[in-house]
Design an enzyme around this catalytic site. Sequence first.
Site, PDB file in Angstrom:
ATOM      1  CG  ASN A  77      31.055  16.641  35.789  1.00 38.64           C
ATOM      2  OD1 ASN A  77      30.685  15.923  34.871  1.00 38.64           O
ATOM      3  ND2 ASN A  77      30.675  16.447  37.045  1.00 38.64           N
ATOM      4  CG  ASP A  80      34.992  15.535  44.037  1.00 38.39           C
ATOM      5  OD1 ASP A  80      34.502  14.405  44.265  1.00 38.39           O
ATOM      6  OD2 ASP A  80      35.905  15.720  43.205  1.00 38.39           O
ATOM      7  CE  LYS A 108      21.105  36.733  36.938  1.00 39.88           C
ATOM      8  NZ  LYS A 108      20.760  37.498  35.754  1.00 39.88           N
ATOM      9  N   PRO A 145      28.181  14.232  49.542  1.00 42.36           N
ATOM     10  CG  PRO A 145      26.045  13.304  49.369  1.00 42.36           C
ATOM     11  CD  PRO A 145      26.781  14.617  49.335  1.00 42.36           C
ATOM     12  CG  ASP A 146      32.451   8.806  47.777  1.00 44.73           C
ATOM     13  OD1 ASP A 146      31.803   7.954  47.144  1.00 44.73           O
ATOM     14  OD2 ASP A 146      33.668   9.026  47.594  1.00 44.73           O
ATOM     15  CB  ILE A 147      26.830   8.141  45.650  1.00 42.51           C
ATOM     16  CG1 ILE A 147      26.276   9.576  45.688  1.00 42.51           C
ATOM     17  CG2 ILE A 147      25.687   7.135  45.481  1.00 42.51           C
ATOM     18  CD1 ILE A 147      25.695  10.067  44.386  1.00 42.51           C
ATOM     19  CG  PHE A 204      33.671   3.722  36.365  1.00 44.39           C
ATOM     20  CD1 PHE A 204      34.211   3.424  35.133  1.00 44.39           C
ATOM     21  CD2 PHE A 204      32.445   3.172  36.706  1.00 44.39           C
ATOM     22  CE1 PHE A 204      33.549   2.595  34.246  1.00 44.39           C
ATOM     23  CE2 PHE A 204      31.767   2.342  35.834  1.00 44.39           C
ATOM     24  CZ  PHE A 204      32.329   2.052  34.595  1.00 44.39           C
ATOM     25  CE  LYS A 263      39.673   7.033  43.333  1.00 46.70           C
ATOM     26  NZ  LYS A 263      39.580   7.829  42.116  1.00 46.70           N
ATOM     27  CE  LYS A 268      35.847   6.806  46.021  1.00 51.20           C
ATOM     28  NZ  LYS A 268      34.964   7.903  45.667  1.00 51.20           N
TER      29      LYS A 268
END
Length: 406
Positions: free
Chosen positions: A212, A280, A290, A308-310, A328, A342, A346
């Site tokens: 990203n 995500d 390749k 994983p959601d750190i 954030f 959120k 979390k």
Amino acid sequence: MLTGKNILLIISGGIAAYKVLEVIRRLRDQGASIRAILTQGGAEFVTPLSVAALTENKVYQDIFSLTDEAEMGHIRLSREADLVLVAPASADILAKMAAGMANDLATTALLATNKPVLVAPTMNVEMWNNPATRANIATLESRGILRIGPAGGDLACGETGTGRLAEPAEIIAAVQDFFARQDGPKPLVGKKAVVTSGPTHEPIDPVRYIANRSSGKQGHAIAAELARAGADVTLVSGPVNLPDPVGVNVVRVETARDMLASVQAHMPADIAIFAAAVADWRIKDQAGQKIKKAGDGALPVLQFAENPDILATISQSGPLRPALVVGFAAETENVVDHARAKRARKGCDWILANNVAPDSGTFGGEDNEIHLIAGNDVQSDELWPKQSKIAVARTLVSRIARHFDT
Ligand code: C5P
């Protein structure tokens, strides 16, 4: 404000060198002692006599002067200062600094110094924009060299653009800022912090990946501010194009899973701030070779797996959980409500939420308008005025200092 501070001022060649006489006068007004080195180029624009008269010290010009060396050798000259200020800093002296050259007194002192260096560049706009200068500045900044300016405007050569020497007042402010930070309070001494920053890269095959556009600017600025406040900081960063912040332990990772493993390896910590834009999803079965184009035009199908959601993992990590966990949230509508949900989901302590709706101007911009969500009650919301990412980092760190102080 600068009483007792010793500044080694290096004056290199540039039409704006005359402005440095004003800088000397103001630094002395504030109590600083100044020794000056005048390069051969610098001496074409200001005279040694005027510099000596204003500093009330001998002006050093020649590395091969037996008298100078007997009085104060170039090593001592560079070591006895609290700060080395290069103003004006020409393209030439910046290039020599970047290359580590030492062919006159000024460059030798710069190579020999073990003290912080602040440069105030000035040059023609094309010289400033030249890839060689860009690379030199990047090199110097990656080594922790501080910089003030150049500013934009009309240049002495008749052209317009970036290249003007910062005004004397701005140079003085940069010197004051340096000493204020160096000597200022260190409220987070003894605290250990872990910060994530940048994007993650999730490989598809050995040569391709999903990523990203995160620049890492916000996370890196936070790590730098925490370190300035005295914390022992580890920055776990995905691939970014930024210099390592000064005084920070930087761990470079690629994937979300590596980022989580590195964060966990640096636990326990007192403070954890998750500013990375973690992917995500990753590719479920990464190809070992390749992926080739199929001859019949058949397209590859990629299957995703959840990363994983750190932030959530660390927030819910039981006895190893840091005392303060901050995440954030970028929202495009109902910023506070969504961010509050959120935070609860979390399990972190604070969420810094910002509005990234297309009409907010946040996306791609330098500025951020932040809501701090610190609890479920309305009073605990704080709205920080629109400010730069560096200012957001400063506000956050002073808010953290206040949190641990009470
Ligand atoms: O769920 P969302 O991606 O909006 O959450 C953003 C916050 O969660 C950020 O602080 C981000 O660094 C963190 N995060 C994380 N690991 C993920 C996804 C998000 O730490 N896999």
